[in-house]
Design a protein around this motif. Structure first.
Motif, PDB file in Angstrom:
ATOM      1  N   ARG A  73       0.669  -1.304   0.118  1.00 58.49           N
ATOM      2  CA  ARG A  73      -0.175   0.059  -0.245  1.00 58.49           C
ATOM      3  C   ARG A  73       0.700   1.415  -0.160  1.00 58.49           C
ATOM      4  NH1 ARG A  73      -4.714   0.342   4.302  1.00 58.49           N
ATOM      5  NH2 ARG A  73      -5.372  -1.370   3.157  1.00 58.49           N
ATOM      6  N   GLY A  74       0.591   2.294  -0.943  1.00 60.66           N
ATOM      7  CA  GLY A  74       1.251   3.434  -0.950  1.00 60.66           C
ATOM      8  C   GLY A  74       2.621   3.264  -1.970  1.00 60.66           C
ATOM      9  N   ALA A  75       2.857   2.036  -2.342  1.00 61.11           N
ATOM     10  CA  ALA A  75       4.155   2.001  -3.167  1.00 61.11           C
ATOM     11  C   ALA A  75       3.981   2.745  -4.542  1.00 61.11           C
ATOM     12  CB  ALA A  75       4.245   0.520  -3.517  1.00 61.11           C
ATOM     13  N   ALA A  76       2.967   2.799  -4.991  1.00 58.48           N
ATOM     14  CA  ALA A  76       2.671   3.416  -6.367  1.00 58.48           C
ATOM     15  C   ALA A  76       2.785   4.885  -6.398  1.00 58.48           C
ATOM     16  CB  ALA A  76       1.198   3.021  -7.241  1.00 58.48           C
ATOM     17  N   ALA A  77       2.075   5.560  -5.383  1.00 60.63           N
ATOM     18  CA  ALA A  77       2.163   6.866  -4.897  1.00 60.63           C
ATOM     19  C   ALA A  77       3.600   7.283  -4.714  1.00 60.63           C
ATOM     20  CB  ALA A  77       1.289   7.212  -3.903  1.00 60.63           C
ATOM     21  N   ARG A  78       4.256   6.462  -4.138  1.00 56.71           N
ATOM     22  CA  ARG A  78       5.676   6.715  -3.789  1.00 56.71           C
ATOM     23  C   ARG A  78       6.326   6.875  -4.902  1.00 56.71           C
ATOM     24  NH1 ARG A  78       8.695   1.498  -1.710  1.00 56.71           N
ATOM     25  NH2 ARG A  78       8.429   1.327  -4.215  1.00 56.71           N
ATOM     26  N   LEU A  80       5.625   7.182  -8.273  1.00 50.98           N
ATOM     27  CA  LEU A  80       4.994   8.276  -8.948  1.00 50.98           C
ATOM     28  C   LEU A  80       5.686   9.470  -8.585  1.00 50.98           C
ATOM     29  CD1 LEU A  80       3.167   9.737 -11.009  1.00 50.98           C
ATOM     30  CD2 LEU A  80       1.446  10.181  -9.113  1.00 50.98           C
ATOM     31  N   ALA A  81       5.695   9.939  -7.047  1.00 48.61           N
ATOM     32  CA  ALA A  81       6.618  10.875  -6.536  1.00 48.61           C
ATOM     33  C   ALA A  81       8.202  10.926  -6.867  1.00 48.61           C
ATOM     34  CB  ALA A  81       6.298  11.307  -5.025  1.00 48.61           C
ATOM     35  N   LEU A  82       8.681   9.697  -6.806  1.00 52.34           N
ATOM     36  CA  LEU A  82       9.958   9.784  -6.958  1.00 52.34           C
ATOM     37  C   LEU A  82      10.376   9.828  -8.635  1.00 52.34           C
ATOM     38  CD1 LEU A  82      10.932   6.452  -4.560  1.00 52.34           C
ATOM     39  CD2 LEU A  82      11.430   8.997  -4.365  1.00 52.34           C
ATOM     40  N   PHE A  83       9.552   9.466  -9.554  1.00 57.42           N
ATOM     41  CA  PHE A  83       9.770   9.704 -10.925  1.00 57.42           C
ATOM     42  C   PHE A  83       9.815  10.969 -11.415  1.00 57.42           C
ATOM     43  CE2 PHE A  83       9.120   9.409 -15.482  1.00 57.42           C
ATOM     44  CZ  PHE A  83      10.127   8.637 -15.946  1.00 57.42           C
ATOM     45  N   ARG A  84       8.661  11.740 -10.750  1.00 53.89           N
ATOM     46  CA  ARG A  84       8.631  13.089 -10.917  1.00 53.89           C
ATOM     47  C   ARG A  84       9.979  13.786 -10.580  1.00 53.89           C
ATOM     48  NH1 ARG A  84       2.193  13.765  -9.158  1.00 53.89           N
ATOM     49  NH2 ARG A  84       1.496  13.642 -11.438  1.00 53.89           N
ATOM     50  N   ASP A  85      10.422  13.389  -9.200  1.00 52.75           N
ATOM     51  CA  ASP A  85      11.562  14.078  -8.738  1.00 52.75           C
ATOM     52  C   ASP A  85      12.825  13.782  -9.887  1.00 52.75           C
ATOM     53  OD1 ASP A  85      10.287  15.022  -6.776  1.00 52.75           O
ATOM     54  OD2 ASP A  85      10.905  13.462  -5.342  1.00 52.75           O
ATOM     55  N   ALA A  86      12.778  12.380 -10.216  1.00 57.07           N
ATOM     56  CA  ALA A  86      13.773  12.290 -11.275  1.00 57.07           C
ATOM     57  C   ALA A  86      13.985  12.904 -12.297  1.00 57.07           C
ATOM     58  CB  ALA A  86      13.831  10.500 -11.512  1.00 57.07           C
ATOM     59  N   VAL A  87      12.638  13.179 -12.746  1.00 57.04           N
ATOM     60  CA  VAL A  87      12.631  13.829 -14.426  1.00 57.04           C
ATOM     61  C   VAL A  87      13.151  15.300 -14.044  1.00 57.04           C
ATOM     62  CG1 VAL A  87      10.920  14.862 -15.969  1.00 57.04           C
ATOM     63  CG2 VAL A  87      10.726  12.592 -15.322  1.00 57.04           C
ATOM     64  N   GLY A  88      12.719  15.902 -13.079  1.00 57.05           N
ATOM     65  CA  GLY A  88      12.896  17.108 -12.580  1.00 57.05           C
ATOM     66  C   GLY A  88      14.621  17.448 -12.252  1.00 57.05           C
ATOM     67  N   GLU A  89      15.182  16.264 -12.005  1.00 54.70           N
ATOM     68  CA  GLU A  89      16.552  16.620 -11.813  1.00 54.70           C
ATOM     69  C   GLU A  89      17.521  16.089 -13.155  1.00 54.70           C
ATOM     70  OE1 GLU A  89      18.056  13.797  -8.633  1.00 54.70           O
ATOM     71  OE2 GLU A  89      16.705  14.537  -7.228  1.00 54.70           O
ATOM     72  N   VAL A  90      17.031  15.265 -14.009  1.00 52.16           N
ATOM     73  CA  VAL A  90      17.743  15.015 -15.115  1.00 52.16           C
ATOM     74  C   VAL A  90      17.441  15.941 -16.161  1.00 52.16           C
ATOM     75  CG1 VAL A  90      18.267  12.532 -13.978  1.00 52.16           C
ATOM     76  CG2 VAL A  90      16.267  13.000 -15.876  1.00 52.16           C
TER      77      VAL A  90
END
Length: 304
Positions: A73-78, A80-90
């Motif tokens: 539970r909550g893994a998908a939302a986690r 999603l947030a991490l991928f958005r952070d990754a796109v913003g970084e790279v």
């Protein structure tokens, strides 16, 4: 679809497997894609949208497409947030970014997962401490009983450990899947008692992996001195009760180790009776005390 996006689509599917990045069948927009993150870190899939100007403009991470089977539970939302952070970084304008974003999110998810496991382990250890030794490792009664027969098997080398202590073992005492086995041996000094315990834990993996190894010993020293000590090994107050039993039985120059394998159900105060019962059985089998039925028979013959 721009030529750069087409090339990136082909590259991503070649690197991570066919279907990693695929057009969304349920979308009316041809620029919406489903990204399946690498399965070694997660089962989540995400919805992405590529603007016509991509890569001059960054991709838009619309949301989660699926959390996958057996996801926490909550893994998908986690994710999603991490991928958005990754796109913003790279992301850099004019440069395709999906490969870098995927590699970045793999590292982020792995780091978060490791931290979560460490937190869970700490919580479990805290819960075990709060239970005052009532919770522990579970093993089958068969494995526990087998420990009484293979104490002589050495994993680290018998020559280094010294000779096998002359243990006398009790029968297994089993209740609600918890198993208790006691062993006693003659000792002449506290150092010898400690060495015997060290030998036992080093040579018998089942005993070493048990929930508790409760010990007690009483030794007469020179010039009227005496030594006695005990160790609960996490089973609160059990060592003191074991030592008290030896005092009541007036046992000297001997040590006892009671091994408990927790079976998953709490025994409450009953566990202390089982611990002492196993110890007494070992003392009887070692010939240190007489069995109750023999003592009663002698009383009847004496007319008392």
């Amino acid at each position: 679809m721009s030529e750069q996006l087409a090339d990136e689509l082909e590259a991503i599917n070649s690197i991570y497997g066919d279907g990693t990045l695929a057009p969304a069948d349920d979308s009316q927009s041809p620029s919406t894609y489903i990204l399946t993150l690498p399965d070694e870190v997660t089962t989540s899939t995400l919805r992405l949208q590529f603007p016509p100007a991509y890569p001059d403009e960054p991709p838009v991470v619309l949301g989660t497409h699926s959390s996958g089977e057996h996801a926490k539970r909550g893994a998908a939302a986690r994710d999603l947030a991490l991928f958005r952070d990754a796109v913003g970084e790279v992301y850099e304008p004019g440069q395709v970014c999906l490969f870098d974003a995927i590699e970045q999110v793999k590292e982020l998810i792995a780091a978060v997962t490791t931290a979560e496991k460490e937190d869970e382990k700490e919580e479990e250890e805290e819960e075990e401490e709060e239970e005052d030794g009532e919770n522990g490792k579970r093993v089958s009664s068969y494995d526990a009983a087998a420990a009484s027969h293979d104490a002589a098997s050495s994993e680290t080398g018998g020559d280094q450990l010294g000779p096998e202590p002359p243990w006398t073992l009790s029968l297994p005492h089993i209740e609600l899947k918890s198993t208790f086995i006691a062993r006693c041996a003659p000792v002449s000094s506290p150092a010898q008692a400690a060495q015997y315990l060290q030998h036992l834990l080093a040579s018998d993996k089942r005993v070493r992996a048990a929930t508790h190894n409760i010990t007690a010993w009483r030794i007469r020293g020179p010039n009227g001195t005496s030594f006695q000590d005990c160790d609960d090994d996490g089973e609160t107050a059990a060592g003191g009760r074991l030592l008290h039993l030896m005092q009541l039985m007036d046992l000297w120059d001997t040590m006892v180790v009671v091994t408990r394998w927790y079976g998953g159900q709490k025994l409450g105060p009953r566990r202390f009776a089982l611990i002492n019962g196993a110890a007494r059985d070992a003392f009887v089998r070692a010939g240190l005390v007489e069995e109750e039925n023999k003592q009663e028979g002698r009383k009847k013959k004496g007319g008392k």
